[in-house]
Design a protein around this motif. Structure first.
Motif, mmCIF file in Angstrom:
data_model
loop_
_atom_site.group_PDB
_atom_site.id
_atom_site.type_symbol
_atom_site.label_atom_id
_atom_site.label_comp_id
_atom_site.label_asym_id
_atom_site.label_seq_id
_atom_site.Cartn_x
_atom_site.Cartn_y
_atom_site.Cartn_z
ATOM 1 N N GLY A 80 -3.333 79.052 51.133
ATOM 2 C CA GLY A 80 -1.947 78.640 51.285
ATOM 3 C C GLY A 80 -1.087 79.050 50.104
ATOM 4 O O GLY A 80 -1.579 79.456 49.050
ATOM 5 N N ARG A 81 0.203 78.931 50.301
ATOM 6 C CA ARG A 81 1.145 79.339 49.267
ATOM 7 C C ARG A 81 1.093 78.396 48.064
ATOM 8 O O ARG A 81 0.941 77.194 48.206
ATOM 9 N N VAL A 82 1.194 78.976 46.895
ATOM 10 C CA VAL A 82 1.189 78.179 45.661
ATOM 11 C C VAL A 82 1.875 78.978 44.562
ATOM 12 O O VAL A 82 1.796 80.215 44.532
ATOM 13 N N ARG B 180 -8.189 82.736 42.503
ATOM 14 C CA ARG B 180 -7.775 83.466 43.697
ATOM 15 C C ARG B 180 -6.793 84.552 43.252
ATOM 16 O O ARG B 180 -6.230 84.472 42.163
ATOM 17 N N PRO B 181 -6.581 85.581 44.077
ATOM 18 C CA PRO B 181 -5.612 86.619 43.693
ATOM 19 C C PRO B 181 -4.229 86.033 43.460
ATOM 20 O O PRO B 181 -3.782 85.138 44.174
ATOM 21 N N VAL B 182 -3.545 86.535 42.431
ATOM 22 C CA VAL B 182 -2.211 86.075 42.070
ATOM 23 C C VAL B 182 -1.283 87.285 41.977
ATOM 24 O O VAL B 182 -1.620 88.274 41.325
ATOM 25 N N LEU C 181 0.499 83.422 49.934
ATOM 26 C CA LEU C 181 -0.215 83.941 48.776
ATOM 27 C C LEU C 181 0.127 83.118 47.539
ATOM 28 O O LEU C 181 0.989 82.238 47.573
ATOM 29 N N ALA C 182 -0.566 83.412 46.441
ATOM 30 C CA ALA C 182 -0.285 82.760 45.157
ATOM 31 C C ALA C 182 0.656 83.657 44.366
ATOM 32 O O ALA C 182 0.437 84.868 44.257
ATOM 33 N N GLY D 277 8.556 75.443 49.724
ATOM 34 C CA GLY D 277 7.708 74.282 49.965
ATOM 35 C C GLY D 277 6.354 74.387 49.290
ATOM 36 O O GLY D 277 5.467 73.564 49.537
ATOM 37 N N ALA D 278 6.182 75.400 48.434
ATOM 38 C CA ALA D 278 4.888 75.603 47.770
ATOM 39 C C ALA D 278 4.702 74.627 46.623
ATOM 40 O O ALA D 278 5.647 74.329 45.887
#
Length: 222
Positions: A32-34, A55-57, A111-112, A142-143
């Protein structure tokens, strides 16, 4: 494919050499988005965070990083391309909003996204006041926002130095912060300021840096 090679080969090798201390990885949602909001001490922050994050950023990077010359320039361009960094032009009319729009598109894909609310790197080790773009992103997407504290990267690659040195950095991930859109009667600008200050306070708690209390001056071209 290239990003997989970076994470599966280069990241472990870099970990073996630099032996980073990484704390709070469990605070980063795996899906999820962050938004990962970090302090900024060194150019190499944009390398070590994507390398060792759980996780990939995706980071935004100055467009000139993709046009580098010489061995270092080519290596930097290859790395940022490998980690899917997005090149943006700085200093142009509308550049700030264009950068936010690009970041919002990244988050829309769940994505992050990594961001430095201070903007420029700290040249004196203090933590500077955050710009409200990070709160704009949090409200618009909304992240959740995960505060990130990097320590010692200014000793891995001091400002003005072309190549990294051996030093053990620390990366700390704090508990996610969730921000609801401003309610009725609350001015959006005020809500963004309050949310940004909360994010910066969380980052400062992770790093122990002395608050500067002012905005950072833009870095001069290197």
């Amino acid at each position: 494919m290239i990003q997989a090679i970076v994470r599966l080969v280069i990241a472990p090798l870099a970990r073996l050499v630099y032996r980073p201390v990484i704390e709070g990885r469990e605070n980063v949602p795996r899906q999820g988005r962050v938004i990962l909001a970090s302090n900024h001490l060194s150019f190499i922050d944009s390398i070590v965070i994507p390398l060792w994050a759980p996780r990939p950023v995706v980071f935004l990077a100055k467009a000139e990083y993709f046009r580098g010359k010489g061995l270092r320039g080519r290596l930097v361009a290859a790395f940022f391309t490998a980690i899917d960094a997005i090149g943006v032009e700085r200093g142009t009319h509308g550049a700030a909003q264009a950068s936010l729009d690009a970041a919002l598109a990244v988050l829309a894909d769940d994505l992050a996204f990594g961001i430095y609310p201070e903007g420029s790197r700290s040249r004196d080790g203090r933590i500077y006041r955050g710009k409200t773009g990070v709160a704009w992103l949090a409200f618009a997407s909304g992240a959740p926002v995960v505060p990130v504290g990097v320590i010692g990267t200014d000793r891995v690659q001091p400002i003005g130095k072309s190549w990294p040195r051996l030093h053990r950095p620390t990366i700390r991930y704090g508990a996610p912060l969730v921000f609801e859109p401003p309610g009725e009667g609350v001015r959006p600008a005020q809500a963004r300021r309050q949310a940004t200050d909360k994010i910066m306070a969380a980052i400062q708690e992770l790093t122990g840096q002395t608050p500067a209390g002012v905005y950072n001056e833009p870095a001069k071209p290197e």
